[in-house]
Design a protein around this motif. Structure first.
Motif, PDB file in Angstrom:
ATOM      1  N   LEU A  20       0.825  -1.205   0.000  1.00  0.00           N
ATOM      2  CA  LEU A  20       0.000   0.000   0.000  1.00  0.00           C
ATOM      3  C   LEU A  20       0.864   1.261   0.000  1.00  0.00           C
ATOM      4  O   LEU A  20       0.552   2.233  -0.684  1.00  0.00           O
ATOM      5  N   ARG A  21       1.948   1.227   0.769  1.00  0.00           N
ATOM      6  CA  ARG A  21       2.867   2.368   0.779  1.00  0.00           C
ATOM      7  C   ARG A  21       3.448   2.604  -0.609  1.00  0.00           C
ATOM      8  O   ARG A  21       3.494   3.724  -1.097  1.00  0.00           O
ATOM      9  N   ASP A  22       3.870   1.525  -1.263  1.00  0.00           N
ATOM     10  CA  ASP A  22       4.458   1.644  -2.591  1.00  0.00           C
ATOM     11  C   ASP A  22       3.462   2.187  -3.608  1.00  0.00           C
ATOM     12  O   ASP A  22       3.813   2.993  -4.469  1.00  0.00           O
ATOM     13  N   GLU A  23       2.208   1.756  -3.511  1.00  0.00           N
ATOM     14  CA  GLU A  23       1.181   2.257  -4.425  1.00  0.00           C
ATOM     15  C   GLU A  23       0.946   3.746  -4.223  1.00  0.00           C
ATOM     16  O   GLU A  23       0.747   4.481  -5.177  1.00  0.00           O
ATOM     17  N   LYS A  24       0.987   4.175  -2.980  1.00  0.00           N
ATOM     18  CA  LYS A  24       0.709   5.573  -2.670  1.00  0.00           C
ATOM     19  C   LYS A  24       1.810   6.502  -3.186  1.00  0.00           C
ATOM     20  O   LYS A  24       1.525   7.588  -3.675  1.00  0.00           O
ATOM     21  N   ILE A  25       3.060   6.085  -3.080  1.00  0.00           N
ATOM     22  CA  ILE A  25       4.152   6.962  -3.501  1.00  0.00           C
ATOM     23  C   ILE A  25       4.625   6.692  -4.928  1.00  0.00           C
ATOM     24  O   ILE A  25       5.536   7.345  -5.405  1.00  0.00           O
ATOM     25  N   LYS A  26       3.980   5.754  -5.616  1.00  0.00           N
ATOM     26  CA  LYS A  26       4.374   5.406  -6.978  1.00  0.00           C
ATOM     27  C   LYS A  26       4.413   6.617  -7.916  1.00  0.00           C
ATOM     28  O   LYS A  26       5.382   6.790  -8.652  1.00  0.00           O
ATOM     29  N   PRO A  27       3.387   7.492  -7.920  1.00  0.00           N
ATOM     30  CA  PRO A  27       3.449   8.645  -8.822  1.00  0.00           C
ATOM     31  C   PRO A  27       4.652   9.548  -8.562  1.00  0.00           C
ATOM     32  O   PRO A  27       5.253  10.072  -9.495  1.00  0.00           O
ATOM     33  N   ASN A  29       7.560   8.554  -7.306  1.00  0.00           N
ATOM     34  CA  ASN A  29       8.754   7.824  -7.735  1.00  0.00           C
ATOM     35  C   ASN A  29       8.895   7.777  -9.248  1.00  0.00           C
ATOM     36  O   ASN A  29       9.996   7.724  -9.771  1.00  0.00           O
ATOM     37  N   GLN A  30       7.781   7.773  -9.961  1.00  0.00           N
ATOM     38  CA  GLN A  30       7.822   7.714 -11.420  1.00  0.00           C
ATOM     39  C   GLN A  30       7.920   9.085 -12.059  1.00  0.00           C
ATOM     40  O   GLN A  30       7.964   9.198 -13.273  1.00  0.00           O
TER      41      GLN A  30
END
Length: 71
Positions: A20-27, A29-30
């Motif tokens: 869930l953390r990774d999904e939230k900060i994905k934008p 990071n990309q």
């Protein structure tokens, strides 16, 4: 019968938290979303807070926050 260790009990939940953390900060990071000191507050509210955070709040809280944000 041997009880499972605490790590074996918490590991699936921990992986969910990390996912869930990774999904939230994905934008961020990309590079799809840039948020820095020069980012206007209104763009952060409109692009991040309202679509992502507001749906998680109670309806009455959403209504109150909408009233404050619309001013």
């Amino acid at each position: 019968m041997k009880q499972p260790s605490l790590w074996h009990v918490l590991q699936p939940k921990w992986r969910t938290v990390l996912r869930l953390r990774d999904e939230k900060i994905k934008p961020l990071n990309q590079g799809l979303q840039a948020c820095g000191s020069a980012t206007p507050f209104t763009s952060v509210v409109q692009q991040t807070y309202i679509p992502i955070e507001m749906p998680l709040l109670a309806k009455t809280t959403q209504q109150r926050y909408r009233g404050v944000l619309d001013k």
